[in-house]
Design an enzyme around this catalytic site. Structure first.
Site, PDB file in Angstrom:
ATOM      1  N   HIS A 288      29.096 115.287  67.782  1.00 51.25           N
ATOM      2  CA  HIS A 288      28.185 115.368  68.926  1.00 51.25           C
ATOM      3  C   HIS A 288      27.306 116.589  68.850  1.00 51.25           C
ATOM      4  O   HIS A 288      26.139 116.576  69.216  1.00 51.25           O
ATOM      5  CB  HIS A 288      28.986 115.375  70.223  1.00 51.25           C
ATOM      6  N   ASP A 554      26.919  97.717  54.429  1.00 48.64           N
ATOM      7  CA  ASP A 554      28.115  96.963  54.061  1.00 48.64           C
ATOM      8  C   ASP A 554      27.852  95.988  52.926  1.00 48.64           C
ATOM      9  O   ASP A 554      28.723  95.749  52.091  1.00 48.64           O
ATOM     10  CB  ASP A 554      28.679  96.211  55.279  1.00 48.64           C
TER      11      ASP A 554
HETATM   12  C1  PEP Z   1      25.271  97.771  57.743  1.00 48.59           C
HETATM   13  O1  PEP Z   1      26.430  97.508  57.387  1.00 48.59           O
HETATM   14  O2  PEP Z   1      24.317  97.817  56.969  1.00 48.59           O
HETATM   15  C2  PEP Z   1      24.984  98.095  59.153  1.00 48.59           C
HETATM   16  C3  PEP Z   1      23.748  98.181  59.569  1.00 48.59           C
HETATM   17  O3  PEP Z   1      25.999  98.339  59.999  1.00 48.59           O
HETATM   18  P1  PEP Z   1      27.028  99.559  59.948  1.00 48.59           P
HETATM   19  O4  PEP Z   1      26.402 100.678  59.146  1.00 48.59           O
HETATM   20  O5  PEP Z   1      27.228  99.920  61.374  1.00 48.59           O
HETATM   21  O6  PEP Z   1      28.236  98.967  59.311  1.00 48.59           O
HETATM   22 MG    MG Z   2      28.013  96.953  58.752  1.00 47.75          MG
END
Ligand code: PEP
Ligand code: MG
Length: 689
Positions: A288, A554
Site C-alpha cells: 500500500h 497467465d
Molecule cells: C492475466 O492473467 O493476464 C491477467 C490480466 O490477470 P491477472 O494478472 O490478474 O492474473
Molecule cells: Mg490471470
C-alpha cells in the site's frame, strides 16, 4: 553586506558531492546568498549541481562571494570548512563511501538529494518478561490502551490525509480492522493471560504466528498484506513503549527519506515539498505504501535490503526510480550526468503528459482504445487522470483478501456502485473473483493444494462455492445501473464452464427480477482468455461470448509452463515467444470472425515494444497498468498504422523470442526514432517484457 574571499580546495578528493552538500547546507543555515567563481565563471552556491559543475580538484582556487546580513560570519565558517577539508580524513581512512544499491522501482522519476533517516522503533527489541499473577490484568489493560491509542492515531492520519492520496483512506480503515482482528488482538490477550508474558513479547509472538500462516500462502498479493500487519503492530509496540516515532510531518528541508519500511500512515503525512524520494529496505510493488506514494508522484524504490544500514544521514543520493538504482555519494561526473538525465526525463514526462488526455489515434486516423488495469477503487481516479478511457480490468480480489471471511453483498455493492459512478460514462470491465481457495485465510489447512496455479482457483472456485459467486454477481448486477459495466469470467478453460457461469448469472438475474431489483439487463458478458485450451477453442467460445480480453500474464505462464512468480525461471518467461504471438493472433482472428470485441489486458499491453506487435496483429483495444498509459498513447499518436501492419506482416514467421525482439527493436527505431532513440525502455514499467 557583501564579503569576498579566496578559498583553496585542500582535501584529497576535491569538491565532491558531499563537500558541495556541506557548502549548500551552511549557506542555507545562515540564510546567505553565495556565489562561487572559478576561472572567470561564477555559479550559484545554493545548488549542488552548479558547485559540482565547477569541477574543483585538490589545489583548485575559487573565489567565494557571500551576500546577506551575516555574510562575514558565514564566510568565517566557510573558510574553516575548506581548511578542515570538508571533514574528510586522510586517504584510506574515510573517502566518500560510494556505492550502488539495487531495489525495485515502484514509482518512477529521478532525484538527487540528501538522505534523511526516518527513525523507527524497529531497532527496539522486546524481551520476554514473566508477569506475576497480579500484574496480568494491568498488562492486558496496558495492551488495550496501546491499541486504542493506535486506533486514535490512525483516525487522525485519516482525517488529515493529503488530497492526492485521499482515495487511499480505506487503507487506514484496513489498519483499524487489523487492530480489531482476533488473530492479532484476541490472541495477544490470550497469550498475556495464559503464558503470563509482557504485552510487547506477546504481540510480537502473535505477529510471528501470522507471518508463519501467511508464509504458506503462495499468493504474492496476500504476502504483501503482511506489511499492513507489521506496520499496525509496530505502532502498538511503539505505544506500549511510549516511543514517539519520527514524523515526516516535522520535516522542514528537502530530503530523500530512508527507512527500513514505511507505513501508509507515514505516507499520509508526507509533504511533497520536502520529501523528494523514498527508499526502503523491505516492501514489494503491491504494498500500500508503494501504491500511495506513486499517487504522490515521488520516486520510490523498495526492497533495497540494507539501505537503512548502508546510507548515512546526510549522504548524497541519486535515486533513479525508473531503474530501481540508488547511487550513494556519487562522484561529481556521475552527478552531472544524472543532472542531464533529470532534464531528459523531465522533457520526456512533459511530452507524454501533453498527450495523455488526447485520443490514442494513429497518424493515419485509426482509433485505438486505451484503458487501465486496477485493483483498488482508489486507483480509478488516477487511471482517468492518466488518460485511461475506462477500466479494462477491475481485479475484484481486494475486498476478499483483507478479511478472513467472505464479504457480504452490501459491502461489495457499495464498492462496485461507487466505482461505477466514478468511472461513468466510461466502461468498466469487472472481473469476477480470481483467487485460489487457499488464499482465503480461514480453513487454510483444509484447502491447501500442492499446485495452486493449477488448482481450485478463480472460476473453478466460484463454480464450486456457488454462494460466494452468487453474492458477488448480485452485487455487480445491482451496481450495474450506476455505470457502464461489462462482466468478465477469468480462467475459463472450456465451453461448458463458461455456459455454467452464464447459467448462474441468469439465475441471479431471475431472483433479482422476482425481488423487483433493477439491474442492467444487457450487460455484456465476456471471457478472459488466459488458458491455452481456451485459445484453441476460441472460435467456439466466440459464438457464446460478447467479448474476449486476452490475459497474457497467465497465458504466457500456462503456454510456456513457467511459473510467473518463480524467480528461478523468470528468464524463461518469454512474452515474445512465437507460440504466444500465434495464440494472441488466433484469438483475434476467432473474435473477428464472430464479430465480437477482442482486447488485451496483460502487462504486455503497457510495453512499448510489445504494443507494436499487438497492433500489427490487429488489436485495437488495450488495458494496462496506469503508469504506462501516457507513453503508449504518445507512441500510438505517432504511428502510421498501415505502415506498421505492412512492416510486421511476417512477424508470425519468426522462430524465436530473440529474433522477434531484434526485429521489433529495429522496426521501432525506424518507425519512431524520436521515441526509441530517447531510450524509453529506461522508463518503461517494471515487470513487463
Ligand atoms: C492475466 O492473467 O493476464 C491477467 C490480466 O490477470 P491477472 O494478472 O490478474 O492474473
Ligand atoms: Mg490471470
Amino acid at each position: 553586506m557583501e564579503e569576498v574571499r579566496s578559498l583553496k580546495v585542500t582535501n584529497e578528493l576535491g569538491m565532491h558531492a558531499r563537500a558541495a552538500g556541506k557548502i549548500v547546507e551552511l549557506a542555507n543555515r545562515h540564510g546567505t546568498t553565495l556565489f562561487l567563481k572559478k576561472d572567470g565563471r561564477e555559479i550559484d552556491g545554493s545548488s549542488i549541481l552548479s558547485i559540482l559543475s565547477l569541477a574543483c580538484p585538490k589545489g583548485a582556487e575559487i573565489e567565494a562571494r557571500a551576500v546577506g546580513k551575516g555574510a562575514k560570519k558565514f564566510m568565517d565558517e566557510l573558510e574553516k570548512l575548506f581548511k578542515d577539508k570538508f571533514g574528510e580524513m586522510a586517504t584510506g581512512q574515510h573517502g566518500p563511501r560510494r556505492r550502488l544499491l539495487k531495489g525495485f522501482s515502484v514509482s518512477p522519476g529521478i532525484v538527487i538529494g540528501k538522505a534523511h533517516h526516518l527513525a523507527q522503533s524497529k531497532a527496539q527489541v522486546f524481551h520476554r518478561r514473566l508477569l506475576d499473577e497480579e500484574e496480568v490484568e494491568s498488562e492486558i489493560n496496558r495492551f488495550k490502551r496501546a491499541v486504542e491509542m493506535a486506533k486514535e492515531q490512525i483516525r487522525k492520519f485519516k482525517s488529515a490525509i493529503p488530497e492526492p492520496v485521499e482515495g487511499y483512506a480505506f487503507v487506514l480503515d484496513t489498519h483499524s480492522m487489523i487492530l480489531n482482528d482476533s488473530m492479532l488482538f484476541d490472541s495477544t490477550m490470550q497469550m498475556i493471560r495464559k503464558e503470563k508474558i509482557n504485552a510487547g513479547w506477546a504481540l510480537e509472538k502473535s505477529v510471528r504466528n501470522i507471518h508463519q500462516l501467511f508464509r504458506e500462502v503462495e499468493d504474492d498479493y496476500i504476502g504483501k498484506r503482511m506489511d499492513d500487519v507489521d506496520s499496525v503492530s509496530e505502532r502498538v509496540l511503539q505505544n506500549l513503549e511510549g516511543v514517539e516515532p519520527d514524523s515526516l510531518a516535522d520535516l522542514n528541508e528537502e530530503v530523500i527519506v530512508v527507512a527500513h519500511t514505511l507505513s501508509p500512515c507515514d505516507v499520509a503525512e508526507i509533504n511533497v515539498d520536502y520529501v523528494h524520494g523514498i527508499l526502503t529496505d523491505v516492501g514489494g510493488r503491491t504494498s500500500h505504501m508503494a501504491i500511495m506514494s506513486e499517487a504522490l508522484e515521488i520516486p520510490v524504490i523498495v526492497g533495497l535490503e540494507r539501505a537503512s544500514d548502508v546510507i548515512l544521514e546526510g549522504d548524497i543520493l541519486i535515486v533513479d526510480g525508473n531503474t530501481g538504482e540508488v547511487i550513494v555519494n556519487p562522484d561529481p561526473d556521475t552527478i552531472l550526468s544524472f543532472g542531464e538525465e533529470i532534464k531528459r526525463y523531465a522533457n520526456y514526462k512533459s511530452a507524454i503528459d501533453r498527450v495523455r488526455h488526447l485520443p490514442a489515434e494513429t497518424l493515419d486516423g485509426h482509433k485505438i482504445t486505451i484503458k487501465a488495469n486496477i485493483e483498488f477503487i482508489a486507483e480509478a481516479k488516477a487511471a482517468l487522470e492518466s488518460g485511461a478511457e475506462g477500466i479494462g480490468l477491475y481485479r475484484t480480489e481486494y475486498l476478499y483478501l483483507i478479511r478472513n471471511d467472505f464479504p457480504d453483498e452490501q459491502s461489495l455493492f457499495e464498492d462496485y456502485s461507487q466505482i461505477a459512478k466514478m468511472v461513468a460514462p466510461h466502461p468498466i470491465t469487472i472481473r469476477t473473483l480470481d483467487i485460489a481457495s487457499d488464499n482465503m485465510i480461514s480453513d487454510k489447512e483444509a484447502t491447501k493444494e500442492d499446485n495452486p496455479a493449477l488448482g481450485l482457483r478463480s472460476i473453478r472456485f466460484c463454480l464450486k462455492e456457488r454462494k460466494v459467486f452468487k453474492t458477488q454477481l448480485r452485487a455487480i448486477l445491482r451496481a450495474s445501473i450506476y455505470g457502464n459495466f461489462k462482466l468478465m469470467f477469468p480462467m475459463i478453460s472450456g465451453l461448458e464452464q463458461f455456459l455454467e457461469a452464464k447459467r448462474i448469472l441468469r439465475s441471479v438475474m431471475r431472483s433479482l427480477d422476482r425481488e423487483g431489483i433493477e439491474y442492467h439487463k444487457e450487460m455484456p458478458v465476456g471471457i478472459l482468455i488466459e488458458i491455452p485450451s481456451a485459445v484453441s477453442i476460441a472460435d467456439i467460445l466466440a459464438k457464446h461470448a460478447d467479448f474476449f480480453s486476452i490475459g497474457t500474464n497467465d497465458l504466457i505462464q500456462y503456454a510456456l509452463a513457467i511459473d510467473r512468480d518463480n524467480e528461478h525461471v523468470a528468464s524463461l518467461y518469454e512474452p515474445f515467444h512465437p507460440a504466444v504471438l500465434k495464440m494472441v493472433h488466433q484469438v483475434i482472428e476467432s473474435g473477428k470472425k464472430e464479430g465480437i470485441d477482442v482486447s488485451l489486458c496483460g502487462e504486455l499491453a503497457g510495453d512499448p515494444l510489445a504494443i507494436l506487435i499487438l497492433i500489427s496483429l490487429g488489436l485495437e483495444e488495450f488495458s494496462m497498468n496506469i503508469g504506462s498509459i501516457p507513453l503508449i498513447k504518445k507512441m500510438i499518436r505517432m504511428l502510421p498504422l498501415r505502415k506498421v501492419r505492412q512492416g510486421f506482416k511476417d512477424i508470425l514467421e519468426l522462430p524465436t523470442s530473440k529474433k522477434v525482439e531484434d526485429f521489433v527493436l529495429k522496426k521501432a527505431n525506424e518507425l519512431l526514432p524520436d521515441i526509441f532513440e530517447e531510450d524509453v525502455f529506461r522508463y518503461r514499467t517494471p515487470g513487463t517484457a
